[in-house]
Scaffold this active site. Structure first.
Site, PDB file in Angstrom:
ATOM      1  N   ASP A   1     -39.765 -75.468  74.438  1.00  0.00           N
ATOM      2  CA  ASP A   1     -40.244 -74.180  74.962  1.00  0.00           C
ATOM      3  C   ASP A   1     -41.472 -73.686  74.199  1.00  0.00           C
ATOM      4  OD1 ASP A   1     -39.231 -73.515  72.529  1.00  0.00           O
ATOM      5  OD2 ASP A   1     -37.975 -71.866  73.227  1.00  0.00           O
TER       6      ASP A   1
ATOM      7  N   ARG B   1     -63.944 -62.015  62.430  1.00  0.00           N
ATOM      8  CA  ARG B   1     -65.039 -61.263  63.069  1.00  0.00           C
ATOM      9  C   ARG B   1     -64.544 -60.021  63.780  1.00  0.00           C
ATOM     10  NH1 ARG B   1     -67.848 -66.331  65.880  1.00  0.00           N
ATOM     11  NH2 ARG B   1     -65.729 -67.122  65.640  1.00  0.00           N
TER      12      ARG B   1
ATOM     13  N   ASP C   1     -79.797 -64.085  61.425  1.00  0.00           N
ATOM     14  CA  ASP C   1     -79.693 -62.721  61.944  1.00  0.00           C
ATOM     15  C   ASP C   1     -79.791 -61.744  60.779  1.00  0.00           C
ATOM     16  OD1 ASP C   1     -77.077 -62.558  60.824  1.00  0.00           O
ATOM     17  OD2 ASP C   1     -76.227 -63.382  62.659  1.00  0.00           O
TER      18      ASP C   1
ATOM     19  N   LYS D   1     -82.020 -61.203  65.769  1.00  0.00           N
ATOM     20  CA  LYS D   1     -81.203 -61.697  66.905  1.00  0.00           C
ATOM     21  C   LYS D   1     -80.560 -60.523  67.625  1.00  0.00           C
ATOM     22  CE  LYS D   1     -76.778 -63.118  66.166  1.00  0.00           C
ATOM     23  NZ  LYS D   1     -75.686 -63.934  65.643  1.00  0.00           N
TER      24      LYS D   1
ATOM     25  N   ARG E   1     -77.403 -59.626  70.301  1.00  0.00           N
ATOM     26  CA  ARG E   1     -76.248 -60.123  71.057  1.00  0.00           C
ATOM     27  C   ARG E   1     -76.197 -59.373  72.378  1.00  0.00           C
ATOM     28  NH1 ARG E   1     -73.542 -64.198  69.657  1.00  0.00           N
ATOM     29  NH2 ARG E   1     -72.863 -64.547  67.525  1.00  0.00           N
TER      30      ARG E   1
ATOM     31  N   ASP F   1     -76.131 -70.051  57.538  1.00  0.00           N
ATOM     32  CA  ASP F   1     -75.233 -69.067  58.166  1.00  0.00           C
ATOM     33  C   ASP F   1     -73.834 -69.272  57.590  1.00  0.00           C
ATOM     34  OD1 ASP F   1     -74.443 -66.991  59.785  1.00  0.00           O
ATOM     35  OD2 ASP F   1     -75.136 -67.904  61.646  1.00  0.00           O
TER      36      ASP F   1
ATOM     37  N   ALA G   1     -72.700 -72.172  68.610  1.00  0.00           N
ATOM     38  CA  ALA G   1     -73.990 -72.721  68.195  1.00  0.00           C
ATOM     39  C   ALA G   1     -75.178 -72.029  68.869  1.00  0.00           C
ATOM     40  CB  ALA G   1     -74.059 -74.238  68.391  1.00  0.00           C
TER      41      ALA G   1
ATOM     42  N   THR H   1     -76.466 -69.063  68.198  1.00  0.00           N
ATOM     43  CA  THR H   1     -77.316 -68.438  67.182  1.00  0.00           C
ATOM     44  C   THR H   1     -78.252 -69.469  66.554  1.00  0.00           C
ATOM     45  OG1 THR H   1     -75.568 -66.849  66.683  1.00  0.00           O
ATOM     46  CG2 THR H   1     -77.238 -67.182  64.970  1.00  0.00           C
TER      47      THR H   1
HETATM   48  C1  R5P Z   1     -72.560 -63.739  63.039  1.00  0.00           C
HETATM   49  O1  R5P Z   1     -72.460 -62.640  62.527  1.00  0.00           O
HETATM   50  C2  R5P Z   1     -72.152 -64.994  62.307  1.00  0.00           C
HETATM   51  O2  R5P Z   1     -72.666 -64.993  61.012  1.00  0.00           O
HETATM   52  C3  R5P Z   1     -72.625 -66.228  63.032  1.00  0.00           C
HETATM   53  O3  R5P Z   1     -74.035 -66.194  63.127  1.00  0.00           O
HETATM   54  C4  R5P Z   1     -72.074 -66.287  64.416  1.00  0.00           C
HETATM   55  O4  R5P Z   1     -70.711 -65.997  64.450  1.00  0.00           O
HETATM   56  C5  R5P Z   1     -72.312 -67.684  65.007  1.00  0.00           C
HETATM   57  O5  R5P Z   1     -71.836 -67.675  66.316  1.00  0.00           O
HETATM   58  P1  R5P Z   1     -72.448 -68.623  67.437  1.00  0.00           P
HETATM   59  O6  R5P Z   1     -72.565 -69.984  66.819  1.00  0.00           O
HETATM   60  O7  R5P Z   1     -71.425 -68.561  68.550  1.00  0.00           O
HETATM   61  O8  R5P Z   1     -73.761 -68.060  67.853  1.00  0.00           O
END
Ligand code: R5P
Length: 327
Positions: free
Chosen positions: A47, A106, A179, A202, A204, A230, A236, A238
């Site tokens: 289950d 996050r 960013d 950057k 969002r 980062d 990916a 960003t």
């Molecule tokens: C953002 O604040 C984080 O530091 C990363 O830049 C972000 O989570 C990367 O996410 P993704 O690869 O989906 O753009």
């Protein structure tokens, strides 16, 4: 903790139990610590409920449970909670939850109405599960340490990445923050590597969707190698958008370096297609289950975690392992 428990904690070797999300990393850590891996049985009932059993006696021992809470995040979180409970009920003297990648990080603020503060809830669950301490690497925001009313050792894997840069022989490079939120960390990398810094502005537009608005310090870019640092690469978007914008501004070779290779959705295809020479990540998240694109290189954090475990076990300072890149 009474004196007898304290004595037995230090005199016997630490116990390391790798969970399903972090088996390979946990095995590597045991090699560095020169100890046997402690066995764990994990099964799924029909289950879908999970069953967990520690296979060796851990009564009175200093136990380190290693489990990242990456995808499938909810399964891995539940496994971690059950492992903590099993260790607690098996009379471990002290339990450290070693969470190389802390999922849900996050979701660490209420930035809109009627949303969950998931990073805090997960911290509560891990505490209730039976953890006495936390050992983790590059939390998405350092403040998450405060979500635990437990001692948290927060390591930075940045040195693993900067060592790679130094060993690679790369010269004439610029460090780039992908960013604005990441600037402080990127500046620390730039200082450590004695390189100039540029910053991608950057925006969002939706969860997991981003676009590059401008690059601050772009006069540094033409003809230079670029290192984008980062904390994680997830879809990916960003990193790939930044690499395209940097190449358009005349960058020579673009490298992406990140601690956590979340690599969800179309990350592999995007990284393959992007103008990136190499993508360097660590093994805080296991990549063993699937073939990686050839441009992705995985460095190990096992030596770093093993050193931290030795120090925690011996009641020695851990801080000299992480002070340089502290946010
Ligand atoms: C953002 O604040 C984080 O530091 C990363 O830049 C972000 O989570 C990367 O996410 P993704 O690869 O989906 O753009």
């Amino acid at each position: 903790m009474n004196r007898l428990t304290h004595y037995s904690l230090v005199c016997e070797a630490p116990v390391v139990i790798p969970g399903p999300a972090s088996r390979k990393l946990g095995d590597e850590m045991c090699k560095h610590l020169n100890i046997e891996v402690t066995g764990l049985e994990v099964r799924q009932f029909s289950d879908s409920e999970t069953f967990v059993k520690v296979l060796d006696n851990i009564r009175g021992r200093d136990v380190f449970i290693v489990q990242s809470t990456n995808s499938p995040a909810n399964d891995h979180l539940m496994e971690l909670l059950l492992m903590l409970d099993a260790a607690h009920r098996a009379s471990a003297a002290r339990i450290t939850a070693v969470i190389p990648y802390y999922g849900y990080a996050r979701q660490d603020r209420k930035d809109q109405g009627r949303v969950a503060l998931s990073a805090k809830l997960v911290a509560n669950l891990i505490t209730t599960g039976g953890a006495d301490r936390i050992l983790t690497i590059d939390l998405h925001s350092g403040q998450i340490q405060g979500f635990f009313d437990l001692p948290v050792d927060h390591l930075q894997a940045g040195q693993v990445l900067t060592d790679w840069v130094k060993d690679s022989g790369l010269k004439d490079f610029v460090v780039v923050s992908p960013d604005v939120g990441n600037v402080k960390l990127a500046r620390n990398y730039a200082n450590l590597l004695d390189a100039p810094l540029a910053i991608v502005d950057k925006r969002r537009t939706a969860p997991n969707v981003s676009e590059v608005m401008s690059i601050i310090g772009d006069e540094e870019i033409p003809g230079k190698n670029v290192l984008i640092f980062d904390d994680m690469i997830d879809t990916a978007g960003t990193i790939c958008n930044a690499s395209e914008a940097l190449r358009e501004r005349g960058a020579k070779d673009v490298y992406a370096l990140a601690v956590h290779g979340v690599l969800s959705g179309k990350a592999f295809e995007r990284l393959e297609a992007a103008p990136l020479r190499e993508v360097i990540i660590t093994d805080t998240i296991s990549q063993a289950e699937r073939p990686l694109p050839s441009k992705i290189r995985v460095l190990s954090v096992a030596p770093l975690l093993a050193k931290a475990i030795e120090r925690i076990h011996d009641h020695r300072s851990v801080s000299d392992l992480f002070h340089e890149l502290a946010r």
